[in-house]
Motif scaffolding. Structure first.
Motif, short mmCIF file in Angstrom:
data_model
loop_
_atom_site.label_atom_id
_atom_site.label_comp_id
_atom_site.label_asym_id
_atom_site.label_seq_id
_atom_site.Cartn_x
_atom_site.Cartn_y
_atom_site.Cartn_z
N LEU A 46 0.80 -1.18 0.06
CA LEU A 46 0.15 0.03 -0.10
C LEU A 46 0.94 1.01 -0.04
N TYR A 47 0.54 2.48 -0.98
CA TYR A 47 1.25 3.38 -0.73
C TYR A 47 0.33 4.68 -0.74
N GLU A 48 0.61 5.70 -0.02
CA GLU A 48 -0.19 6.81 0.33
C GLU A 48 0.40 7.92 -0.29
N HIS A 49 -0.26 8.75 -1.04
CA HIS A 49 0.21 9.95 -1.66
C HIS A 49 -0.07 11.24 -0.75
N ASP A 50 -1.18 11.08 -0.03
CA ASP A 50 -1.90 12.11 0.56
C ASP A 50 -1.30 12.27 2.18
N TRP A 51 0.11 11.70 2.39
CA TRP A 51 0.46 11.42 3.67
C TRP A 51 0.80 12.68 4.44
N ARG A 52 0.88 13.95 3.99
CA ARG A 52 0.69 15.03 4.84
C ARG A 52 -0.58 15.24 5.53
N ASN A 53 -1.67 14.80 5.20
CA ASN A 53 -2.97 15.16 5.71
C ASN A 53 -3.35 14.66 7.07
N PRO A 54 -3.59 15.36 7.86
CA PRO A 54 -3.60 14.99 9.36
C PRO A 54 -4.74 13.81 9.54
N GLU A 55 -5.58 13.81 8.64
CA GLU A 55 -6.75 12.86 8.85
C GLU A 55 -6.29 11.24 8.14
N ASN A 56 -4.86 11.47 7.55
CA ASN A 56 -4.46 10.01 7.16
C ASN A 56 -3.38 9.39 7.75
N GLN A 57 -2.78 9.96 8.85
CA GLN A 57 -2.04 9.41 9.70
C GLN A 57 -2.19 8.02 10.13
N TRP A 58 -3.28 7.57 10.27
CA TRP A 58 -3.65 6.30 10.88
C TRP A 58 -2.84 5.32 9.94
N LEU A 59 -2.81 5.69 8.58
CA LEU A 59 -2.32 4.78 7.80
C LEU A 59 -0.99 4.36 7.69
#
Length: 229
Positions: free
Chosen positions: A147-160
Motif C-alpha cells: 500500500l502506498y499513500e500519496h496524501d501522507w501530509r494530511n492529518p486525517e490520514n496519519q493512521w495509515l
C-alpha cells in the motif's frame, strides 16, 4: 468476478466513488507483484478515461502529483515533478468499472474474499479516499499487503502510516515524511542513508513474496525504485 466493498462519498471531495476487489479467483498476471488480489477505487458516475481527462479523478487520487492533469499543470509551471505521470492504463479499468456499477455493495463478502490473502491495496486510487471504517478492517484480515499513500501530509490520514508507505518524490519529501513517522517509497536511481532498492529491481523478487511495502507494520528500511512507465 468483481466484489464491491464500498459505494459512497469520497473523503477527498464528497463525490460518489466505489471500492472494488478484482482477481480474487485467479490472481493478477502482473509480473512485478505476482498473483496478488487487487483493490482499487474508482468514481461511480464518471468513465475512468474521462475522469483522467477532466480531472474528476481527484475524488480518488486527491493531490497526488502523478495524477495526469495535475502532473501536466505542475510541469508547465516549472515545478519539479516525477518524470512520468501515473502509469495505470485507465482504458483497462473500463470493464471493472462497468462491473462495479452493476454490482451490489457487499462488505461482508469483501472481508471473506481478502481474508488470509496477499493483497495489493491502491492498485488504482488512494485508499485514503475511502473512509477508514471501510479500509482498516480489510487491511486487518489479509495475510500480507502492499500500500502506498500519496496524501501522507494530511492529518486525517496519519493512521495509515501503520499500513502504508508514504509515496515521496525527493529526498526532501522523504525527510518530511520520516519526521511524521512514515516509512517511504520513492522513485530514483541512487540511495540515501536508510534506503534500499526495491528487491524486484535488484533480485527479481515479486511483491507477493517481498512484503516490505507495508508501512510501519514492517521494520525494514525505506524503499527506492527506478522510475518506470
Amino acid at each position: 468476478m468483481t466484489v464491491k466493498a464500498y459505494e459512497g462519498s469520497s473523503t477527498v471531495n464528497g463525490k460518489f466513488i466505489m471500492l472494488g476487489i478484482g482477481c480474487e479467483e485467479k490472481g493478477s498476471k502482473n509480473t512485478k507483484t505476482g498473483p496478488m488480489v487487487q483493490v482499487g477505487a474508482m468514481l461511480r458516475d464518471v468513465h475512468p478515461v474521462e475522469a483522467v481527462r477532466n480531472g474528476a479523478d481527484e475524488a480518488i487520487c486527491g493531490g497526488c502529483p502523478l495524477r495526469p492533469t495535475l502532473h501536466a499543470e505542475m510541469k508547465a509551471e516549472g515545478t519539479e515533478v516525477a518524470e512520468f505521470p501515473c502509469y495505470v492504463k485507465k482504458y483497462r479499468k473500463v470493464a471493472q468499472w462497468k462491473a462495479l456499477k452493476a454490482a451490489n455493495e457487499d462488505f461482508e463478502r469483501a472481508l471473506e474474499v481478502l481474508e488470509g490473502r496477499s493483497v495489493r491495496f491502491g492498485e488504482y486510487g488512494n485508499m485514503s479516499s475511502v473512509p477508514r471504517e471501510v479500509v482498516e478492517p480489510l487491511l486487518k484480515v489479509v495475510e500480507n499487503h502492499t500500500l502506498y499513500e500519496h496524501d501522507w501530509r494530511n492529518p486525517e490520514n496519519q493512521w495509515l502510516k501503520l499500513y502504508a508507505m508514504a509515496s515521496v518524490h525527493s529526498a526532501e519529501e522523504r525527510e518530511e515524511a520520516n519526521a511524521l513517522g512514515w516509512r517511504t517509497f520513492r522513485t530514483g536511481n541512487s540511495l540515501e542513508s536508510g534506503e534500499v532498492f526495491c528487491p524486484n529491481h535488484t533480485h527479481g523478487i515479486q511483491c507477493i513474496d517481498c512484503k516490505l511495502c507495508a508501512g510501519n507494520s514492517c521494520g525494514a528500511k525505506d524503499i527506492v525504485n527506478p522510475a518506470h512507465r
